[in-house]
Design an enzyme around this catalytic site. Structure first.
Site, PDB file in Angstrom:
ATOM      1  N   ASP A 188       4.897  -1.866  -4.370  1.00 27.10           N
ATOM      2  CA  ASP A 188       4.042  -0.688  -4.290  1.00 27.10           C
ATOM      3  C   ASP A 188       2.564  -1.035  -4.472  1.00 27.10           C
ATOM      4  OD1 ASP A 188       6.312   0.902  -4.003  1.00 27.10           O
ATOM      5  OD2 ASP A 188       6.521   1.172  -6.165  1.00 27.10           O
ATOM      6  N   LYS A 189       1.715  -0.154  -3.998  1.00 28.70           N
ATOM      7  CA  LYS A 189       0.265  -0.342  -4.067  1.00 28.70           C
ATOM      8  C   LYS A 189      -0.197  -0.710  -5.474  1.00 28.70           C
ATOM      9  CE  LYS A 189      -4.045   2.290  -3.821  1.00 28.70           C
ATOM     10  NZ  LYS A 189      -4.655   3.617  -3.631  1.00 28.70           N
TER      11      LYS A 189
END
Length: 297
Positions: free
Chosen positions: A134-135
């Site tokens: 994820d970011k």
């Protein structure tokens, strides 16, 4: 042309109604369509997102075609842990998206990789990418530089023969030191941005081990057996220990930071060409380490 009929008692906001009916559209997209005069109600153009619909109103609009996305090389600093002619191992910083998408057309890890390395892959959006984090999760990613490497690394993910270990700061303290979370994951019915434990979801298995416990928080090691979207974040919430700082699955009262305190610390896999076992580990970000020190204090 898409035509929707509102059937219900009372009044409901136009943007809320479209959001409930069109799960493939984000709220920001819906808001933009309305403000750009793309949406009509009973053949009248409506430009206010808060316009109230009543029973029988007909909402009509056409979804504008999106511009095609293609990753372009960009000179962005890249923390390369290992590289040869077949594979690349990078340490992704917190806050960086892995590959281009509608809301992130550039500035991604892929844009940086294409500038620094030659990737032979027909995928124009995700060249070389075989798995993602994820970011706001930091840590290690393996990247394929050619078709041989991509097929091999993807097979290893499918066969669960590689190694992916994370560290996380989570809410609460544990009675047990180790455990296995086996709970299927699928898209949440009430929020398309979230994943949830669902009976008909895809198999998801996470192993956890408590490293250290503090007042109200714990430091844990997590090993992925499968790699579903948001797997660790949902599984930890499921057992009552959400990842600290997680804006989607965690409580509002949490540790200050830049997102979830989750770091892909160790990565291991068989080299696609030499079949040698490669294993790498990287330290967690400075903010992660400083937070652990504060919790100890």
């Amino acid at each position: 042309m898409i035509n929707l009929i509102f059937e219900g008692e009372g009044k409901v906001r136009l943007d809320k109604f479209i959001d409930e009916q069109m799960s493939e559209l984000s709220r920001s997209q819906i808001s933009k369509f309305i403000k750009d005069s793309e949406i009509t109600v009973n053949n009248q153009v409506i430009t206010k997102t808060g316009y109230k619909l009543v029973n029988g109103d007909e909402v009509s609009f056409t979804i504008p075609a999106e511009k095609p996305i293609e990753a372009i090389p960009q000179d962005i600093p890249l923390d390369i842990v290992y590289e040869d002619d077949d594979v690349l191992v990078v340490n992704k910083p917190q806050g960086m998206v892995v590959h281009p998408a509608a809301g992130h057309r550039d500035g991604t890890l892929v844009n940086a990789i294409l500038y620094h390395s030659k990737i032979n892959d027909d995928d124009l959006i995700r060249p070389g990418i075989v798995h993602r984090i994820d970011k706001d999760t930091s840590g290690l990613l393996m990247v394929a530089k050619n078709n041989l490497a991509k097929q091999s690394l993807m097979n290893q993910l499918k066969e669960k023969s590689n190694l992916r270990e994370y560290v996380a700061i989570v809410h609460g303290n544990f009675k047990e030191r180790k455990g296995i979370i086996n709970a299927p994951l699928g898209r949440a019915k009430n929020n398309r941005k979230k994943q949830a434990i669902v009976d008909d979801g895809r198999k998801a298995v996470t192993h956890f081990e408590v490293i250290e416990q503090f007042e109200g928080y714990s430091l844990v090691k997590l090993k992925l057996e499968t790699g579903r979207t948001h797997q660790i974040r949902v599984h930890m919430q499921y057992i009552g220990h959400p990842v600290a700082g997680d804006p989607l699955y965690g409580p509002k009262h949490t540790l200050p930071g830049n997102g979830q305190f989750l770091h892909a610390e160790t990565l291991g896999f068989e080299h696609p060409r030499t079949h040698e076992w490669l294993e790498f580990s990287v330290d967690s970000p400075k903010i992660f380490q400083e937070t652990v020190k504060k919790l100890r204090g």
